[in-house]
Design a protein around this motif. Structure first.
Motif, mmCIF file in Angstrom:
data_model
loop_
_atom_site.group_PDB
_atom_site.id
_atom_site.type_symbol
_atom_site.label_atom_id
_atom_site.label_comp_id
_atom_site.label_asym_id
_atom_site.label_seq_id
_atom_site.Cartn_x
_atom_site.Cartn_y
_atom_site.Cartn_z
ATOM 1 N N TYR A 197 -20.437 0.532 21.908
ATOM 2 C CA TYR A 197 -20.772 -0.421 22.967
ATOM 3 C C TYR A 197 -19.879 -0.196 24.187
ATOM 4 O O TYR A 197 -20.287 -0.450 25.327
ATOM 5 C CB TYR A 197 -20.633 -1.860 22.459
ATOM 6 C CG TYR A 197 -21.840 -2.337 21.684
ATOM 7 C CD1 TYR A 197 -22.942 -2.874 22.337
ATOM 8 C CD2 TYR A 197 -21.884 -2.246 20.294
ATOM 9 C CE1 TYR A 197 -24.059 -3.306 21.633
ATOM 10 C CE2 TYR A 197 -22.993 -2.681 19.576
ATOM 11 C CZ TYR A 197 -24.080 -3.207 20.255
ATOM 12 O OH TYR A 197 -25.190 -3.633 19.562
ATOM 13 N N PHE A 198 -18.658 0.272 23.956
ATOM 14 C CA PHE A 198 -17.751 0.556 25.075
ATOM 15 C C PHE A 198 -18.355 1.603 26.001
ATOM 16 O O PHE A 198 -18.278 1.481 27.234
ATOM 17 C CB PHE A 198 -16.396 1.036 24.534
ATOM 18 C CG PHE A 198 -15.298 1.040 25.556
ATOM 19 C CD1 PHE A 198 -14.458 -0.048 25.693
ATOM 20 C CD2 PHE A 198 -15.088 2.133 26.386
ATOM 21 C CE1 PHE A 198 -13.437 -0.063 26.646
ATOM 22 C CE2 PHE A 198 -14.086 2.136 27.339
ATOM 23 C CZ PHE A 198 -13.250 1.030 27.469
ATOM 24 N N LEU A 199 -18.970 2.634 25.434
ATOM 25 C CA LEU A 199 -19.558 3.706 26.245
ATOM 26 C C LEU A 199 -20.715 3.193 27.097
ATOM 27 O O LEU A 199 -20.951 3.676 28.209
ATOM 28 C CB LEU A 199 -20.040 4.852 25.353
ATOM 29 C CG LEU A 199 -19.009 5.446 24.386
ATOM 30 C CD1 LEU A 199 -19.639 6.583 23.587
ATOM 31 C CD2 LEU A 199 -17.784 5.931 25.133
ATOM 32 N N HIS A 200 -21.437 2.214 26.566
ATOM 33 C CA HIS A 200 -22.551 1.657 27.334
ATOM 34 C C HIS A 200 -22.049 0.726 28.440
ATOM 35 O O HIS A 200 -22.819 0.355 29.329
ATOM 36 C CB HIS A 200 -23.538 0.950 26.405
ATOM 37 C CG HIS A 200 -24.385 1.912 25.633
ATOM 38 N ND1 HIS A 200 -25.626 2.327 26.064
ATOM 39 C CD2 HIS A 200 -24.152 2.582 24.474
ATOM 40 C CE1 HIS A 200 -26.122 3.198 25.198
ATOM 41 N NE2 HIS A 200 -25.259 3.374 24.225
ATOM 42 N N THR A 229 -14.025 8.416 27.045
ATOM 43 C CA THR A 229 -14.917 7.260 27.135
ATOM 44 C C THR A 229 -15.654 7.180 28.466
ATOM 45 O O THR A 229 -16.813 6.757 28.498
ATOM 46 C CB THR A 229 -14.138 5.959 26.889
ATOM 47 O OG1 THR A 229 -13.025 5.888 27.785
ATOM 48 C CG2 THR A 229 -13.621 5.900 25.462
ATOM 49 N N LEU A 230 -15.028 7.580 29.547
ATOM 50 C CA LEU A 230 -15.734 7.574 30.830
ATOM 51 C C LEU A 230 -16.722 8.731 30.904
ATOM 52 O O LEU A 230 -17.854 8.574 31.357
ATOM 53 C CB LEU A 230 -14.747 7.645 31.996
ATOM 54 C CG LEU A 230 -15.367 7.578 33.397
ATOM 55 C CD1 LEU A 230 -16.243 6.346 33.575
ATOM 56 C CD2 LEU A 230 -14.287 7.625 34.472
ATOM 57 N N LEU A 236 -24.256 9.491 29.181
ATOM 58 C CA LEU A 236 -25.348 8.602 28.784
ATOM 59 C C LEU A 236 -26.178 8.205 29.997
ATOM 60 O O LEU A 236 -27.412 8.274 29.981
ATOM 61 C CB LEU A 236 -24.781 7.341 28.132
ATOM 62 C CG LEU A 236 -24.421 7.369 26.651
ATOM 63 C CD1 LEU A 236 -23.699 6.074 26.270
ATOM 64 C CD2 LEU A 236 -25.665 7.542 25.792
ATOM 65 N N ALA A 237 -25.497 7.778 31.059
ATOM 66 C CA ALA A 237 -26.205 7.332 32.249
ATOM 67 C C ALA A 237 -26.980 8.462 32.909
ATOM 68 O O ALA A 237 -28.115 8.268 33.369
ATOM 69 C CB ALA A 237 -25.217 6.730 33.244
ATOM 70 N N ALA A 300 -21.370 17.511 25.681
ATOM 71 C CA ALA A 300 -21.864 16.852 26.897
ATOM 72 C C ALA A 300 -21.545 17.670 28.143
ATOM 73 O O ALA A 300 -22.380 17.798 29.047
ATOM 74 C CB ALA A 300 -21.257 15.459 27.004
ATOM 75 N N VAL A 301 -20.334 18.226 28.207
ATOM 76 C CA VAL A 301 -19.960 19.029 29.373
ATOM 77 C C VAL A 301 -20.800 20.300 29.438
ATOM 78 O O VAL A 301 -21.262 20.704 30.511
ATOM 79 C CB VAL A 301 -18.456 19.351 29.346
ATOM 80 C CG1 VAL A 301 -18.078 20.315 30.459
ATOM 81 C CG2 VAL A 301 -17.635 18.064 29.479
ATOM 82 N N ARG A 302 -21.013 20.919 28.301
ATOM 83 C CA ARG A 302 -21.834 22.133 28.284
ATOM 84 C C ARG A 302 -23.278 21.821 28.680
ATOM 85 O O ARG A 302 -23.904 22.568 29.440
ATOM 86 C CB ARG A 302 -21.768 22.786 26.901
ATOM 87 C CG ARG A 302 -20.415 23.419 26.598
ATOM 88 C CD ARG A 302 -20.437 24.255 25.325
ATOM 89 N NE ARG A 302 -19.186 24.984 25.176
ATOM 90 C CZ ARG A 302 -18.265 24.722 24.247
ATOM 91 N NH1 ARG A 302 -18.479 23.752 23.363
ATOM 92 N NH2 ARG A 302 -17.158 25.414 24.188
#
Length: 373
Positions: A197-200, A229-230, A236-237, A300-302
């Motif tokens: 939930y923190f990530l959202h 986390t950021l 996600l966004a 995610a970075v890749r």
């Protein structure tokens, strides 16, 4: 009326759990949870019609119904640093760091679950955010911090009414202590690393950029990475907005050269990161020797076509001073991204592209970095 909470799913083994009864980590692999949630891309996203807080993106968030916990967090401004680079001033959040974005989400989840107490672990900024939002929600809170945590940050936690438990050792020792308490009955573990939930909450950082730029995103978003986390919220966004037809940016991740397990793994072509020694660095907020979400961060970075950059303490100190002379006084960790891509960077990693860098924490929390002895 009780609203359903989206459940947890483990990215590693597919295990699922109800958010109301789940343990704080996956019982099969011990890893962090992801959330079984994806916003409907056809849902109306009209932030201007919403409240003056990150809850304005309600149709993209996993919590429905009335939001009782808020300090009007979010809507931080974008200001130009150069012709093509803007800074997002998350150090203007209620507790002076971007961690408020995730903390308000976890405090709202905890309020709905009604635990006897909330525990968290932090090297500083997450702890101050949890302390404030638990106070706002009327929840009892205990924060485990490593020895050497900024006295200004622990003072802020105590002022909000939290119990601060100082743990001998480094950041991981504080996490171990908090997880021990998290296993007790009636405890909600407000983990900014393990609880999805923190990530959202942190993903609203990118939604705000999208809103401020008139429905577009810059070519590059630069993010400091410790536990990620950021960055994972940003990813996600970016993915959610891409389903709405928004062109995704490249993600550039920045680590301290002193503690850079993810940068090392990325450039070695590895899918996971091994632990590195916990060495001292001015960028203490991203000095995480063994990030639990390392595989997700690297992937995610890749996927975003990005890369990892590292910065030395000398570069961080110079960037902090440069920002201060532009009217922006931030803590050393918050200067890391400007150190990586700003005018003092050894090359031009942005290659002329438009970019946004975060200024995540206020200089009032730590003061100016001392020069090398």
């Amino acid at each position: 009326m009780t609203h359903a909470l989206p459940g947890y799913v483990c990215a590693e083994d597919g295990a699922r759990a109800d958010a109301r009864t789940a343990p704080w980590c996956c019982p099969l692999c011990g890893g962090p949870w992801d959330l079984d949630f994806a916003p409907d891309p056809a849902a109306v996203l009209d932030p201007a019609a919403g409240p003056h807080s990150l809850w304005r993106y309600g149709s993209a968030l996993p919590l429905t119904g009335a939001f009782a916990v808020t300090l009007a967090e979010g809507n931080t401004p974008l200001v130009p640093l150069s012709e093509r680079v803007h800074a997002k001033l998350d150090f203007l959040m209620p507790t002076l760091s971007f961690k408020d974005r995730g903390a308000v989400m976890l405090a709202e989840v905890a309020r709905r679950l009604g635990p006897e107490r909330v525990v968290a672990d932090s090297s500083g900024n997450a702890g101050t955010a949890f302390a404030a939002y638990c106070a706002r929600a009327g929840l009892s809170c205990e924060v485990f911090v490593p020895e050497g945590t900024s006295a200004k940050k622990t003072e802020q936690m105590r002022a909000h009414g939290a119990t601060v438990t100082v743990v001998p050792g480094g950041r991981e020792a504080a996490a171990v202590a908090a997880r021990g308490a998290a296993d007790l009955p009636g405890v909600f573990y407000a983990s900014h690393v393990f609880n999805p939930y923190f990530l959202h909450g942190t993903k609203t950082y990118v939604y705000e950029i999208w809103e401020a730029l008139g429905g577009h995103l810059p070519e590059v978003i630069v993010v400091p990475v410790g536990n990620g986390t950021l960055l994972l919220g940003a990813a996600l966004a970016v993915e959610e907005l891409a389903r709405r037809g928004v062109r995704p940016p490249t993600l550039i991740a920045v680590q301290s050269a002193a503690v850079a397990p993810l940068a090392s793994a990325f450039h070695a072509g590895a899918e996971d990161a091994g632990a590195v020694p916990q060495l001292p660095t001015l960028a203490e907020g991203i000095a995480i020797p063994a990030p639990p979400r390392a595989r997700q961060i690297l992937a995610a970075v890749r996927k975003a076509g990005g890369t990892f950059l590292t910065v030395t303490d000398e570069q961080v100190r110079a960037a902090q001073l440069d920002l201060a002379r532009r009217g922006l006084f931030v803590e050393p960790t918050a200067a890391a991204c400007w150190a990586a891509v700003g005018p003092t960077a050894p090359d031009d990693p942005l290659r002329g592209r438009t970019a946004v860098v975060p200024l995540c924490g206020a200089g009032a929390k730590t003061g100016l970095a001392a020069p090398a002895a």
